[in-house]
Scaffold this motif. Structure first.
Motif, mmCIF file in Angstrom:
data_model
loop_
_atom_site.group_PDB
_atom_site.id
_atom_site.type_symbol
_atom_site.label_atom_id
_atom_site.label_comp_id
_atom_site.label_asym_id
_atom_site.label_seq_id
_atom_site.Cartn_x
_atom_site.Cartn_y
_atom_site.Cartn_z
ATOM 1 N N ARG A 73 27.768 36.724 50.584
ATOM 2 C CA ARG A 73 28.475 35.596 49.957
ATOM 3 C C ARG A 73 27.570 34.367 49.805
ATOM 4 O O ARG A 73 28.021 33.306 49.392
ATOM 5 C CB ARG A 73 29.707 35.221 50.789
ATOM 6 C CG ARG A 73 30.791 36.294 50.866
ATOM 7 C CD ARG A 73 31.580 36.485 49.576
ATOM 8 N NE ARG A 73 32.288 35.311 49.136
ATOM 9 C CZ ARG A 73 33.555 35.032 49.416
ATOM 10 N NH1 ARG A 73 34.272 35.870 50.135
ATOM 11 N NH2 ARG A 73 34.117 33.939 48.969
ATOM 12 N N GLY A 74 26.287 34.501 50.181
ATOM 13 C CA GLY A 74 25.338 33.407 49.972
ATOM 14 C C GLY A 74 25.066 32.526 51.175
ATOM 15 O O GLY A 74 24.393 31.503 51.059
ATOM 16 N N PHE A 75 25.557 32.930 52.336
ATOM 17 C CA PHE A 75 25.335 32.159 53.557
ATOM 18 C C PHE A 75 24.263 32.841 54.396
ATOM 19 O O PHE A 75 23.939 34.002 54.169
ATOM 20 C CB PHE A 75 26.637 32.029 54.351
ATOM 21 C CG PHE A 75 27.700 31.269 53.605
ATOM 22 C CD1 PHE A 75 27.778 29.892 53.687
ATOM 23 C CD2 PHE A 75 28.601 31.932 52.786
ATOM 24 C CE1 PHE A 75 28.738 29.180 52.975
ATOM 25 C CE2 PHE A 75 29.572 31.242 52.072
ATOM 26 C CZ PHE A 75 29.636 29.866 52.168
ATOM 27 N N ASN A 76 23.729 32.122 55.371
ATOM 28 C CA ASN A 76 22.710 32.695 56.246
ATOM 29 C C ASN A 76 23.067 32.406 57.709
ATOM 30 O O ASN A 76 22.431 31.585 58.364
ATOM 31 C CB ASN A 76 21.324 32.129 55.901
ATOM 32 C CG ASN A 76 20.235 32.876 56.625
ATOM 33 O OD1 ASN A 76 20.404 34.019 57.026
ATOM 34 N ND2 ASN A 76 19.104 32.214 56.807
ATOM 35 N N ALA A 90 33.697 33.052 57.676
ATOM 36 C CA ALA A 90 34.779 33.913 57.184
ATOM 37 C C ALA A 90 36.131 33.204 57.272
ATOM 38 O O ALA A 90 36.946 33.282 56.343
ATOM 39 C CB ALA A 90 34.811 35.225 57.973
ATOM 40 N N ILE A 91 36.372 32.505 58.364
ATOM 41 C CA ILE A 91 37.631 31.768 58.538
ATOM 42 C C ILE A 91 37.753 30.689 57.461
ATOM 43 O O ILE A 91 38.806 30.537 56.833
ATOM 44 C CB ILE A 91 37.719 31.137 59.944
ATOM 45 C CG1 ILE A 91 37.763 32.210 61.026
ATOM 46 C CG2 ILE A 91 38.937 30.207 60.052
ATOM 47 C CD1 ILE A 91 37.457 31.699 62.427
ATOM 48 N N LEU A 92 36.675 29.956 57.241
ATOM 49 C CA LEU A 92 36.695 28.893 56.235
ATOM 50 C C LEU A 92 36.943 29.454 54.840
ATOM 51 O O LEU A 92 37.792 28.953 54.103
ATOM 52 C CB LEU A 92 35.390 28.091 56.269
ATOM 53 C CG LEU A 92 35.338 26.909 55.307
ATOM 54 C CD1 LEU A 92 36.375 25.845 55.685
ATOM 55 C CD2 LEU A 92 33.944 26.303 55.284
ATOM 56 N N LEU A 93 36.218 30.510 54.480
ATOM 57 C CA LEU A 93 36.409 31.116 53.155
ATOM 58 C C LEU A 93 37.832 31.639 52.993
ATOM 59 O O LEU A 93 38.460 31.458 51.947
ATOM 60 C CB LEU A 93 35.389 32.233 52.933
ATOM 61 C CG LEU A 93 33.928 31.794 52.825
ATOM 62 C CD1 LEU A 93 33.025 33.009 52.740
ATOM 63 C CD2 LEU A 93 33.713 30.853 51.650
#
Length: 162
Positions: A135-138, A149-152
Protein backbone atom coordinates in the motif's frame (compact mmCIF):
# COMPACT_ATOMS: atom_id res chain seq x y z
CA UNK A 1 -17.71 9.87 12.05
CA UNK A 2 -18.08 11.54 8.72
CA UNK A 3 -16.19 14.59 7.59
CA UNK A 4 -18.26 17.51 6.33
CA UNK A 5 -15.62 20.13 5.59
CA UNK A 6 -12.95 19.85 2.90
CA UNK A 7 -10.10 19.22 5.35
CA UNK A 8 -9.93 15.81 7.01
CA UNK A 9 -9.77 15.60 10.76
CA UNK A 10 -6.78 14.21 12.58
CA UNK A 11 -7.20 10.47 13.22
CA UNK A 12 -4.85 8.45 15.41
CA UNK A 13 -4.53 4.66 15.15
CA UNK A 14 -2.66 2.63 17.79
CA UNK A 15 -1.39 -0.89 18.29
CA UNK A 16 -0.94 -0.78 22.07
CA UNK A 17 2.01 -2.52 23.71
CA UNK A 18 5.44 -1.94 25.19
CA UNK A 19 6.38 -1.06 21.62
CA UNK A 20 3.32 0.85 20.47
CA UNK A 21 2.71 1.14 16.75
CA UNK A 22 1.07 4.38 15.68
CA UNK A 23 -0.26 5.94 12.49
CA UNK A 24 -1.82 9.36 12.19
CA UNK A 25 -3.63 11.16 9.43
CA UNK A 26 -3.20 14.86 10.03
CA UNK A 27 -5.67 17.60 9.24
CA UNK A 28 -3.68 18.11 6.00
CA UNK A 29 -4.40 14.51 4.94
CA UNK A 30 -0.77 13.41 5.34
CA UNK A 31 -0.29 9.98 6.93
CA UNK A 32 2.71 9.44 9.21
CA UNK A 33 3.53 6.34 11.22
CA UNK A 34 6.10 4.84 13.53
CA UNK A 35 6.64 3.11 16.84
CA UNK A 36 7.12 4.41 20.35
CA UNK A 37 8.73 2.42 23.15
CA UNK A 38 7.20 2.48 26.60
CA UNK A 39 9.62 0.03 28.15
CA UNK A 40 10.26 1.04 31.75
CA UNK A 41 13.72 2.12 32.78
CA UNK A 42 15.71 0.28 35.40
CA UNK A 43 14.79 2.71 38.18
CA UNK A 44 11.25 3.54 37.06
CA UNK A 45 8.24 3.00 39.27
CA UNK A 46 5.38 0.83 38.03
CA UNK A 47 3.38 3.75 36.69
CA UNK A 48 6.10 5.50 34.69
CA UNK A 49 5.33 3.62 31.45
CA UNK A 50 1.74 4.89 31.60
CA UNK A 51 2.76 8.43 32.52
CA UNK A 52 5.15 8.49 29.55
CA UNK A 53 2.39 7.15 27.29
CA UNK A 54 -0.04 9.84 28.46
CA UNK A 55 2.57 12.56 27.95
CA UNK A 56 3.34 11.15 24.49
CA UNK A 57 -0.36 11.33 23.53
CA UNK A 58 -0.53 14.92 24.75
CA UNK A 59 2.54 15.87 22.72
CA UNK A 60 1.20 14.11 19.61
CA UNK A 61 -2.07 15.99 20.03
CA UNK A 62 -0.20 19.29 20.42
CA UNK A 63 2.08 18.76 17.41
CA UNK A 64 -0.26 16.99 14.98
CA UNK A 65 -3.72 17.59 16.33
CA UNK A 66 -6.06 18.30 17.61
CA UNK A 67 -6.80 14.59 17.47
CA UNK A 68 -10.47 14.09 16.64
CA UNK A 69 -10.71 10.28 16.88
CA UNK A 70 -8.59 7.42 18.18
CA UNK A 71 -8.86 3.84 16.91
CA UNK A 72 -6.89 1.08 18.61
CA UNK A 73 -6.38 -2.65 18.16
CA UNK A 74 -8.76 -4.45 20.48
CA UNK A 75 -6.93 -7.52 21.73
CA UNK A 76 -8.97 -10.24 23.44
CA UNK A 77 -6.20 -12.81 24.00
CA UNK A 78 -2.62 -12.19 25.07
CA UNK A 79 0.47 -14.38 24.87
CA UNK A 80 1.15 -13.89 28.56
CA UNK A 81 0.08 -12.23 31.78
CA UNK A 82 2.62 -9.40 31.53
CA UNK A 83 1.45 -8.49 28.01
CA UNK A 84 -2.16 -8.45 29.22
CA UNK A 85 -1.27 -6.16 32.13
CA UNK A 86 0.66 -3.74 29.91
CA UNK A 87 -2.16 -3.66 27.35
CA UNK A 88 -4.77 -3.04 30.06
CA UNK A 89 -2.72 -0.23 31.60
CA UNK A 90 -2.14 1.45 28.25
CA UNK A 91 -5.80 1.08 27.33
CA UNK A 92 -6.87 2.59 30.67
CA UNK A 93 -4.46 5.48 30.11
CA UNK A 94 -5.70 5.98 26.54
CA UNK A 95 -9.38 5.90 27.42
CA UNK A 96 -9.01 8.26 30.38
CA UNK A 97 -6.92 10.62 28.20
CA UNK A 98 -9.69 10.59 25.60
CA UNK A 99 -12.45 11.08 28.18
CA UNK A 100 -10.68 14.08 29.74
CA UNK A 101 -10.41 15.77 26.33
CA UNK A 102 -13.69 14.66 24.77
CA UNK A 103 -11.85 12.64 22.11
CA UNK A 104 -13.84 9.58 20.99
CA UNK A 105 -12.00 6.26 20.89
CA UNK A 106 -12.94 2.80 19.72
CA UNK A 107 -11.31 -0.60 19.54
CA UNK A 108 -11.16 -2.62 16.34
CA UNK A 109 -10.91 -6.43 16.63
CA UNK A 110 -7.61 -7.97 15.54
CA UNK A 111 -9.31 -10.22 12.96
CA UNK A 112 -11.09 -7.26 11.37
CA UNK A 113 -7.82 -5.40 10.87
CA UNK A 114 -5.96 -8.42 9.50
CA UNK A 115 -8.78 -9.38 7.14
CA UNK A 116 -9.10 -5.81 5.89
CA UNK A 117 -5.43 -5.43 4.97
CA UNK A 118 -4.56 -8.98 3.86
CA UNK A 119 -7.89 -10.67 3.15
CA UNK A 120 -7.07 -13.21 5.87
CA UNK A 121 -8.39 -12.78 9.43
CA UNK A 122 -5.55 -14.76 10.95
CA UNK A 123 -2.71 -13.32 8.85
CA UNK A 124 0.78 -13.67 10.36
CA UNK A 125 2.89 -10.64 11.28
CA UNK A 126 5.00 -10.74 8.12
CA UNK A 127 1.88 -10.75 5.94
CA UNK A 128 0.72 -7.55 7.65
CA UNK A 129 4.10 -5.91 7.01
CA UNK A 130 4.07 -7.05 3.37
CA UNK A 131 0.51 -5.80 2.84
CA UNK A 132 1.35 -2.38 4.30
CA UNK A 133 4.35 -2.18 1.96
CA UNK A 134 2.10 -3.01 -1.01
CA UNK A 135 0.00 0.00 0.00
CA UNK A 136 3.07 2.27 -0.18
CA UNK A 137 4.16 2.32 3.46
CA UNK A 138 7.44 1.13 4.96
CA UNK A 139 6.68 -0.16 8.47
CA UNK A 140 9.65 -0.93 10.71
CA UNK A 141 7.81 -3.85 12.33
CA UNK A 142 4.43 -5.52 12.79
CA UNK A 143 3.37 -2.98 15.42
CA UNK A 144 3.65 -0.13 12.93
CA UNK A 145 2.05 -2.25 10.18
CA UNK A 146 -0.93 -2.98 12.44
CA UNK A 147 -1.36 0.73 13.24
CA UNK A 148 -1.24 1.57 9.53
CA UNK A 149 -3.86 -1.12 8.87
CA UNK A 150 -6.12 0.30 11.60
CA UNK A 151 -5.81 3.81 10.18
CA UNK A 152 -6.51 2.70 6.60
CA UNK A 153 -9.48 0.64 7.80
CA UNK A 154 -10.88 3.63 9.74
CA UNK A 155 -10.48 6.02 6.81
CA UNK A 156 -11.58 3.72 4.01
CA UNK A 157 -14.55 2.10 5.77
CA UNK A 158 -15.59 5.23 7.69
CA UNK A 159 -14.97 3.33 10.90
CA UNK A 160 -16.68 0.17 9.67
CA UNK A 161 -19.80 1.97 8.46
CA UNK A 162 -19.03 1.88 4.74
Amino acid sequence: MTQTNEHPRTILALDLGTTTGWAIRGYDGLITSGTASFKPGRYDGGGMRYLRFTNWLTELDRLSGPISTIWYEEVRRHAGTDAAHVYGGLMASLTSWGELRGVPYEGVPVGTIKKYLTGQGNAPKQAMIDAARKRGFNPADDNEADAIAILLWAIETNGGVA
